[in-house]
Enzyme design. Structure first.
Site, PDB file in Angstrom:
ATOM      1  N   GLY A  95      31.683   5.805 -24.612  1.00 45.71           N
ATOM      2  CA  GLY A  95      33.327   5.877 -24.856  1.00 45.71           C
ATOM      3  C   GLY A  95      33.919   4.682 -24.961  1.00 45.71           C
ATOM      4  O   GLY A  95      34.834   4.399 -25.883  1.00 45.71           O
ATOM      5  N   ASN A 405     -12.116  -7.062 -11.792  1.00 47.16           N
ATOM      6  CA  ASN A 405     -13.044  -6.560 -10.635  1.00 47.16           C
ATOM      7  C   ASN A 405     -14.520  -5.996 -11.391  1.00 47.16           C
ATOM      8  O   ASN A 405     -15.388  -6.384 -10.702  1.00 47.16           O
ATOM      9  CB  ASN A 405     -12.244  -5.050 -10.412  1.00 47.16           C
ATOM     10  CG  ASN A 405     -11.282  -5.463  -9.237  1.00 47.16           C
ATOM     11  OD1 ASN A 405     -11.646  -6.157  -8.104  1.00 47.16           O
ATOM     12  ND2 ASN A 405      -9.960  -4.948  -9.510  1.00 47.16           N
ATOM     13  N   GLU A 777       6.856  -8.267  -6.394  1.00 45.13           N
ATOM     14  CA  GLU A 777       7.098  -8.177  -7.773  1.00 45.13           C
ATOM     15  C   GLU A 777       8.436  -7.654  -8.027  1.00 45.13           C
ATOM     16  O   GLU A 777       9.124  -6.986  -7.258  1.00 45.13           O
ATOM     17  CB  GLU A 777       6.151  -7.442  -8.728  1.00 45.13           C
ATOM     18  CG  GLU A 777       5.981  -5.989  -8.385  1.00 45.13           C
ATOM     19  CD  GLU A 777       4.949  -5.275  -9.240  1.00 45.13           C
ATOM     20  OE1 GLU A 777       4.028  -5.881  -9.521  1.00 45.13           O
ATOM     21  OE2 GLU A 777       4.878  -4.313  -9.446  1.00 45.13           O
ATOM     22  N   HIS A 819       2.937  -2.606 -14.076  1.00 45.74           N
ATOM     23  CA  HIS A 819       2.957  -1.526 -13.011  1.00 45.74           C
ATOM     24  C   HIS A 819       4.228  -0.581 -13.269  1.00 45.74           C
ATOM     25  O   HIS A 819       5.232  -1.006 -13.599  1.00 45.74           O
ATOM     26  CB  HIS A 819       3.117  -2.007 -11.633  1.00 45.74           C
ATOM     27  CG  HIS A 819       1.695  -2.951 -11.364  1.00 45.74           C
ATOM     28  ND1 HIS A 819       1.971  -4.138 -10.611  1.00 45.74           N
ATOM     29  CD2 HIS A 819       0.460  -3.124 -11.717  1.00 45.74           C
ATOM     30  CE1 HIS A 819       0.743  -4.783 -10.513  1.00 45.74           C
ATOM     31  NE2 HIS A 819      -0.182  -4.045 -11.113  1.00 45.74           N
TER      32      HIS A 819
END
Length: 1174
Positions: A95, A405, A777, A819
């Protein structure tokens, strides 16, 4: 990101369908029924193809005109009602921006949409093109009937905000709105509570209808997994004698939890199905009874073709592939592995004042394949080098990443090397410089391949490993020099690598014995290859158990799910930490029977039980107090609640799964709080207590665990959101201090089960921990609870803190980082705000992430000087047990292969036939003949040869049920045997007498031809040897009744083969043999065999030696076997279809020649002959 904004159109359709259908609490239902009456659903939506703007403007205008014509045909109410028109593209404050048309008729709306369609507008400094519009009826109402309602969620529950002053000038809602919080797992408040908390400024005549509406709105909010729902204005018209108060939701903004699609997706789709919104039912093309919910990009951030392509790649793999183009003309491009790592690289670029030159944000992680990495890299390189004009300063490509990993770095780098090689010339033209930093499994080989590429590519490539700080390559790339900081600051010397490969050095070149002993020179005796552990009592496990130290050297766990790789990693960690018993007691896997699984304990083997239920495991192992839950996002809520039933024993639960719906995650964390159970996750890699216990895949492969000294405790405890960055923290802390005392990755989702403060308070109370590290973070507010604890003295130990995501402020549009929780919803949630707050309360916050190693080292040295930390002598570095398969992949061992295959390879992304991709097999339409040529002959044969192969298969497919092979197949099928048995019965009859003459005929005729024997000499020589000429003769066919099969292939060969000398020779032989007997013709076996000799010798695809070898090894008989198998299978199916019973051969077709048997033919017995002779 899990919370995704939806269009106003979709949000209103969800409410329209489900407001009166979703169950509400019984206490909230009025005795007289609902006070809320759903207004008629009238929504017209139009999407315009702005790609046509690139064509003639008249074409675009005609496109818009046609869409509007169709719209009024579908929604005839447009022609008679007063209307509201507005863009539906997640634009805030439409608007105030002049993007709202009110109280207009349809011609005015058409004109307004036509004028605005395809136009670029700027809203809150963000530019975008208008292309989606919503039209709905205009609702006349006084200003004092406009209200505001919003439902949002936080960690504690759901908040309902309501104010009686709604509309465009609503102002600061947080300050003026009344609030009602509904706690997780609490029942919805009673009507009287709602009235008292929210409706104190609303006329009493509207209370009942508003209570009913709010109750139903909240029920839908919960059931459909909304995460945010705002209606402004919510119009409630005053009641009249004729009509009760009417409720209209005029403007709506909403977000839903995308990860809950497996639960709520069918409801999202059903509410928007054509038949449920007043449209003609179309063909349902999705998996649900309606179209899938669309999640549009933020305004001004429409997906490019490349972003959409990467998004499609991501949807087809279990790995993670993300790409956001920030500035296509930027000179700094990134290709980063890991969600957390991708943020710190962007931060580092922004910290150097280069955010405006950052071209993209993205990440690849989760072990993508070589092909997937290639496609991802190729997309970025294409964008990077697309400009026809090279940047005057050249361009920079940063190939970075944390310490992985379990991703095989060398494998993913193969895809990147392949893409870089393909773009060699464009990279040179654009003066691209490449900087690489990576760590993780097999990183040495990956970095070696990059260095090797740099020597041949003609482009500068600088390569670094985990010995270099993760973002140190950024200042090197952008300024030409490093940060100048002492990156090591190590309190203890790092191990010297002899070969550059830690595993290789420890396996083959190190001097440290394994557990104090030398490596065995020969395998241990069989009885010494298994290790058995006695069950531990619950009483022994209770010793030293403390809620502040959930992990000790005695901690034992269950693994929920079949995760042998994670279990083996945990056992290897236990072994090098010299634990007495494995940390894993058993696995729980509901989908298989109870059994045992074999694992390694060092170089020996041990057995772990697998139970089908947690109850059985609990009963067997009362000492276990930890569960690592690997259940999927779909089942993890139910499985975790099952674990909670045993909360008296199970005190710690780690939830590994990503994509857990936010509401389910909050329900888990609140039940955990009520039961006093520590939950780590969801979306976590886990945690590690050096020398004691590690969760699942935490810490990566064993070489990284050893290099980060995680086999013994240090003095520094950390807590991080990012699992990948936890490996970096292990690396940094081990190089700058005496190592890690404990580390936990709480998970990247918005609502982790435990937060920073939960773990920092544990560390504060643990005397073994001397320093605390917090890696937060952007997104969320949990860091402020740490600020408060430091401020009030609850935490007194030194806290080194940093929040990643400081680059977010540099971007003009909303960017979702790696993430799900890494997105600031307010200024309070920005990384900068949190870093300032932490610094203000006394935490040690570096100026940038690059200075984190420096402040760690300085703080550690200060504590050492004070005597708070006593430096201990470094224990011997343990040898690493390594699986043979991984050692082989690293190139550390070799063994002869059991099989050699040269025709097919199924190891890569795509199946290969003799080097040809299966997709190309179909793309080039090579047919079954082409496939056979690849698999049998290891090469592409000419088209005529492939066609001939197919002709042979068709001709040999069947020859009726009377031949021996078909007969045997039929008899076996009628005996009730299966397809394979029946087929084999038929195939076993193939030999020299039936169908197996192809090789023999080829050998006889080609040998005679090669010896230059005349046809007559060849026939005579075979007669003298009393040998049949294979391929000559037929039981039925003759010279006057030729075998048309032979004629077909003979004529084809004459027309298409380059030469047919052996066929010509055979036809001359046929002339001689048929002169003796009419049926001694060249039969189909002989014709096929002879023609294949001509094909092999004269097609140009084979050497003479290869041609002879294929004949000798039975290749040609294989054609008959393959072709006739088609017919045999046909006979089997025919008998089964006809339901034929067991076959018994009729007596009258058998000559019984047994002695003394007068039936059938009469034969004198030997006794009777002897008697007559006497």
């Amino acid at each position: 990101m899990s919370a995704k904004a939806v269009r106003e159109y979709d949000g209103k359709l969800l409410l329209a369908h489900w407001l009166l259908r979703t169950p509400v609490p019984a206490s909230s239902v009025s005795a007289t029924g609902s006070k809320f009456v759903q207004p008629p659903t009238r929504l017209a939506h139009i999407r315009i193809d702005t790609a046509l703007l690139n064509t003639d403007k008249a074409v675009f205008a005609q496109h818009v005109h046609k869409l509007l014509d169709n719209l009024e045909q579908i929604h005839p109410w447009l022609l008679t009602a007063k209307l509201v028109a507005k863009p539906d593209q997640l634009i805030k404050r439409r608007g105030k921006s002049g993007l709202l048309l009110l109280n207009a008729d349809w011609p005015q709306v058409r004109t307004w949409i036509s004028e605005h369609a395809g136009k670029e507008v700027i809203v809150d400094n963000v530019g975008g093109v208008l292309k989606t519009f919503l039209v709905e009826p205009f609702i006349p109402h006084p200003a004092n009937t406009e209200y505001y309602i919003c439902i949002n969620s936080d960690r504690d529950g759901d908040n309902i905000l309501f104010t009686h002053e709604g509309g465009i000038e609503v102002g600061d809602v947080d300050a003026k709105a009344l609030k009602l919080q509904v706690k997780i797992n609490d029942i919805f408040p009673a009507p009287v509570t709602i009235k008292g908390a929210l409706l104190t400024h609303v006329p009493e005549t509207k209370h009942d209808v508003l209570v009913d509406f709010i109750t139903r709105l909240y029920a839908v909010y919960v059931d459909l997994h909304f995460t945010y729902l705002e209606i402004n204005p919510l119009v409630v018209l005053d009641p009249t004698p004729e009509h009760p108060a009417q409720v209209y939701y005029l403007d709506l903004a909403a977000k839903v939890d995308q990860t809950a699609e497996f639960e709520a997706g069918p409801k999202w789709a059903f509410a928007r199905a054509p038949q449920n919104i007043g449209l003609a039912a179309g063909i349902v093309r999705g998996v649900d009874a309606g179209p899938p919910l669309d999640f549009p990009a933020p305004f001004g951030r429409e997906l490019t073709k490349e972003e959409a392509y990467v998004q499609e790649l991501d949807s087809k793999t279990g790995a993670s592939l993300k790409l956001t183009i920030l500035n296509k003309d930027g000179r700094i491009w990134t290709m980063v592995a890991g969600g957390g790592a991708s943020v710190v690289y962007s931060d580092a670029i922004a910290a150097l004042g280069q955010a405006s030159e950052l071209a993209n944000y993205g990440e690849y992680s989760g072990a993508p394949t070589e092909t997937q990495t290639y496609e991802y890299a190729r997309t970025i390189l294409d964008l990077m080098t697309r400009s026809p004009v090279a940047h005057p300063l050249g361009k920079v490509l940063i190939i970075g990443g944390g310490i992985a990993n379990f991703t095989n770095v060398a494998s993913t780098f193969k895809g990147i090397v392949r893409a870089l090689t393909e773009f060699k010339q464009p990279l040179i033209v654009h003066k691209v410089r490449i900087f690489v930093r990576r760590g993780g499994p097999n990183y040495q080989e990956g970095l070696r391949s990059m260095r090797q590429l740099g020597e041949t590519l003609g482009v500068e490539i600088q390569v670094f490993g985990p010995e270099t700080h993760i973002t140190e390559i950024v200042p090197l790339a952008l300024t030409g020099k490093t940060s100048g900081l002492d990156q090591s600051g190590a309190a203890t010397p790092s191990a010297t690598l002899l070969s550059g490969n830690l595993l290789q050095d420890q396996l083959l070149g190190g001097n440290t014995p394994l557990n104090g002993g030398s490596r065995a020179s020969s395998p241990p005796p069989l009885e010494d290859r298994m290790t058995y552990f006695q069950d531990q009592s619950a009483e022994s496990a209770e010793i030293g158990r403390d809620e502040n130290t959930p992990f000790t050297a005695h901690t034992r766990s269950f693994i929920y799910g079949m995760q042998p790789r994670a279990v083996q990693g945990m056992l290897d960690f236990d072994f090098i930490c010299k634990r007495e018993v494995p940390s894993v007691a058993a696995m729980v896997y509901p989908f298989g029977g109870a059994h045992v699984q074999k694992f390694y304990w060092g170089t020996k083997e041990t057995l772990l039980p697998v139970f089908t239920s947690l109850d059985e495991a609990i009963a067997k192992f009362p000492e276990v107090d930890t569960v690592v839950n690997f259940a999927s996002c779909r089942s993890v809520y139910d499985s975790t609640r099952e674990i909670f039933k045993h909360s008296k024993q199970i005190r710690t639960i780690s939830i590994i799964a990503e994509g857990v719906p936010e509401r389910r995650a909050r329900q888990i964390l609140w039940e955990a709080k009520e039961r006093n159970v520590l939950v780590i996750g969801p979306a976590t890699v886990g945690g590690i207590k050096p020398g004691c216990f590690k969760i699942g895949n935490t810490g990566g492969m064993m070489d990284n665990i050893v290099s980060s000294k995680l086999y013994r405790p240090g003095s520094v405890a950390y807590v991080s959101k990012s699992g990948g960055m936890s490996n970096e923290l292990n690396n940094i802390i081990s190089r700058t201090t005496d190592g890690v005392y404990e580390g936990v990755a709480i998970g990247g989702d918005r609502y982790p089960g435990s937060t920073f403060i939960d773990h920092l308070l544990r560390y504060e109370k643990d005397p073994g921990c001397k320093m605390l590290v917090l890696l937060g973070e952007v997104g969320g507010v949990e860091e402020y609870r740490v600020c408060e604890a430091i401020k009030n003295g609850t935490i007194r130990k030194p806290v080194i803190a940093w929040c990643i995501g400081t680059c977010a402020k540099m971007f003009a549009t909303e960017v979702q980082f790696g993430h799900a929780g890494a997105l600031a919803q307010s200024d309070l949630e920005t990384a900068d705000a949190k870093n300032r707050a932490l610094r203000a309360t006394g935490a040690i916050v570096p100026e940038t992430f690059e200075k984190l190693p420096l402040v760690l080292s300085q703080t550690y040295q200060t504590l050492v000087k004070k005597g708070a930390i006593v430096v201990r002598s470094e224990p011997e570095t343990p040898k690493i047990p390594i699986d043979y398969s991984w050692a082989q992949e690293l190139g550390l061992v070799r063994k002869p292969a059991s099989f050699v295959s040269t025709i097919c390879d199924d190891r890569g992304q795509e199946l290969l036939y003799a080097g040809m991709r299966i997709s190309d097999v179909f793309k080039e339409d090579i047919g079954i003949g082409g496939v056979l040529s690849l698999l049998w002959f290891k090469r592409r044969l000419p088209a005529y040869a492939c066609k001939f192969i197919e002709m042979v298969l068709m001709l040999t497919a069947d020859h009726g049920p009377a031949v021996s092979g078909a007969h045997n197949t039929i008899v076996t099928a009628r005996a009730g045997k299966d397809l394979v048995s029946s087929l084999c019965a038929g195939l076993l009859t193939i030999g020299d007498r039936f169908g197996g003459a192809l090789d023999g005929a080829a050998e006889q005729f080609s040998s005679a031809y090669d010896k230059s024997l005349s046809p007559r000499e060849f026939v005579n020589s075979m007669r003298k040897q009393n040998k049949l000429i294979l391929g000559i003769g037929h039981k039925i066919k003759s010279r006057t009744n030729p075998d048309l099969r032979v004629e077909i292939i003979k004529n084809y060969a004459k027309a298409h083969f380059p030469s047919t000398p052996v066929l010509d020779y055979a036809l001359a032989v046929e002339t001689i043999t048929t002169s003796k007997k009419d049926n001694l013709i060249l039969n189909v076996d002989g014709a096929i065999g002879i023609l294949f000799v001509d094909l092999l010798r004269h097609s140009g695809a084979f050497t003479r030696e290869e041609a002879e070898e294929y004949i000798k090894i039975g290749t040609l008989n294989g054609l008959f076997v393959l072709g006739r198998s088609i017919g045999f299978i046909g006979h089997f199916l025919d008998q089964k279809r006809l339901k034929q019973g067991l076959y018994r051969h009729p007596w009258d077709d058998i000559s019984y020649l047994t002695p003394g048997n007068e039936l059938g033919r009469t034969v004198a017995s030997l006794d009777s002959i002897n008697k007559k002779a006497a």
